[in-house]
Design an enzyme around this catalytic site. Structure first.
Site, PDB file in Angstrom:
ATOM      1  N   CYS A  21      29.866   2.923  11.059  1.00  0.00           N
ATOM      2  CA  CYS A  21      29.634   1.623  10.437  1.00  0.00           C
ATOM      3  C   CYS A  21      29.624   0.512  11.481  1.00  0.00           C
ATOM      4  CB  CYS A  21      30.716   1.370   9.386  1.00  0.00           C
ATOM      5  SG  CYS A  21      30.638  -0.262   8.661  1.00  0.00           S
ATOM      6  N   CYS A  71      31.387  -2.710  10.462  1.00  0.00           N
ATOM      7  CA  CYS A  71      32.853  -2.674  10.492  1.00  0.00           C
ATOM      8  C   CYS A  71      33.361  -2.713  11.933  1.00  0.00           C
ATOM      9  CB  CYS A  71      33.395  -1.394   9.854  1.00  0.00           C
ATOM     10  SG  CYS A  71      32.516  -0.838   8.416  1.00  0.00           S
ATOM     11  N   ASP A  72      32.722  -1.986  12.820  1.00  0.00           N
ATOM     12  CA  ASP A  72      33.306  -1.758  14.148  1.00  0.00           C
ATOM     13  C   ASP A  72      32.506  -2.352  15.302  1.00  0.00           C
ATOM     14  OD1 ASP A  72      35.300  -0.298  12.877  1.00  0.00           O
ATOM     15  OD2 ASP A  72      34.095   1.522  12.889  1.00  0.00           O
TER      16      ASP A  72
END
Ligand code: FAD
Ligand code: NAP
Length: 316
Positions: A133, A136-137
């Site tokens: 992701c 997200c990261d």
């Protein structure tokens, strides 16, 4: 008390089923699962949801669906189904928080989860540089070098997104043509021409390299000659090689095809009924071809209508 309908899953299929079922007075319960909002929740831009010509984020779209379903009095349970018995009637299930429910009809909308490469080093560095992701990261790799693996829509979107954060993005793909939409491939080549993305086609990843700090590199081998390899120095690897249907729970209970639940077991064509009458399935869990938010929503609608007809005929 036995419920008329339980919907399992809170992606576009589950929420759409809830909206239609609530309007048909089925008083549905929707169990969100651990990944509330489904696959779209971490997507930054959705450009193909009809009616939203300005881009909308996945979170925003799924939040709207959640609000829509709750406004129509769907009972939403933030829980995850861990056991289900579809062989007995009414159907019976148990959730992670040990709640037990019985229902006359079930709509399965459990979607899919990210596929991994299956390398031992991948497990070792999961959460320490290996991610599925970018939204997200990606931030952890600001001004660093990262790689994305895959050649579908997800891989290209992830690479494009990361190119605005990282200082170098490698896109590793096992072929030299992409299955992604042409509009995305064009944007990819624009970035390649601007030296923001480096393409490594006809390569596979043979090892993820790292130390106690996490990922430090990746070894990629040419598919034509395994001895022809390169090491890319990166701090993050984003895996975007498709997904696997979330159907383990229903194994040995429902007919399946490669893990996708089979539907169309009904008197009318194009139905969402599974091999057990009263159990319906919708969205990515039944679909290995289209796998879009709109198609998931459409089949969620069909499942709710099928469940309503079933209840009218056999239950009420
Ligand atoms: P999912 O969205 O997969 O939702 C499944 C739900 O089931 C989840 O809420 C999960 O918590 C729940 N669940 C699973 N197991 C259980 C259980 N045991 N108990 C209870 N609940 C459970 N499509 C587009 O049309 N446009 C896009 O721009 C787009 N972008 C994408 C970007 C990415 C990164 C990805 C991965 C996909 C994208 N897609 C896009 C595809 C789209 O996300 C899917 O087609 C769609 O989400 C499928 O919806 P679904 O409801 O079938 O399942
Ligand atoms: P996908 O379309 O299945 O593509 C997976 C990619 O990963 C393919 O290029 C495949 O290579 C590659 N791959 C698979 N296994 C591999 C392995 N073991 N090693 C290396 N590469 C591997 O998956 P996706 O891109 O995640 O898309 C999933 C669905 O969501 C699709 O229906 C897609 O349209 C949808 N989606 C839509 C959007 C959008 O509308 N903007 C955005 C994201 C996703 P090959 O090509 O060689 O098979």
């Amino acid at each position: 008390m036995t419920k008329k309908l339980i919907i399992i899953g809170s992606g576009p299929a589950g929420y759409t089923a809830a909206i239609y079922a609530a309007r048909a007075n089925l008083n549905p319960i929707l169990i969100t699962g651990d990944n509330a909002g489904g696959q779209l929740i971490n997507t930054d831009k959705i450009e193909n949801w009809p009616g939203d010509h300005t881009t909308i984020s996945g979170f925003e779209l799924m939040h709207r669906m959640y609000i829509h379903a709750t406004k129509l009095n769907t009972y939403i349970l933030n829980d995850h189904v861990i056991t289900i018995d579809l062989k007995r009637k009414p159907f019976f299930l148990i959730t992670k928080t040990k709640k037990e429910y019985t229902a006359h009809t079930i709509i399965i909308a459990t979607g899919a989860l990210a596929r991994y490469l299956g390398l031992p080093s991948e497990k070792k560095f999961q959460g320490r540089g290996v991610s599925t992701c970018a939204i997200c990261d990606g931030f952890f790799h600001k001004n660093k070098s990262v790689a994305v693996v895959g050649g579908g829509n997800t891989a290209i979107e992830e690479a494009l997104y990361l190119s605005n954060i990282a200082n170098k993005v490698y896109l590793i793909h096992r072929r030299n043509t992409f299955r992604a939409e042409k509009i995305l491939v064009k944007r990819l080549y624009d970035k390649i021409n601007n030296n923001q993305i480096v393409l490594c086609t006809n390569y596979i990843i043979s090892e993820i390299i790292g130390d106690t700090s996490g990922v430090t590199g990746v070894k990629i081998c040419s598919i034509n000659n395994i001895n022809n390899y390169k090491i890319l120095n990166i701090s993050g690897l984003f895996i975007a090689i498709g997904n696997i249907p979330n159907s383990n729970l229903f194994k040995n209970q429902l007919d399946m095809n490669n893990g996708y639940i089979k539907v169309n077991y009904n008197i009318h064509e194009n139905s969402t009924q599974t091999s057990i009458p009263g159990v319906f399935a919708a969205g990515d869990i039944v679909d290995h071809i289209y796998r879009q938010a709109i198609t998931a929503s459409a089949s969620g609608c069909m499942a709710a209508l099928d469940a309503e007809r079933y209840i009218e005929k056999y239950i009420s």
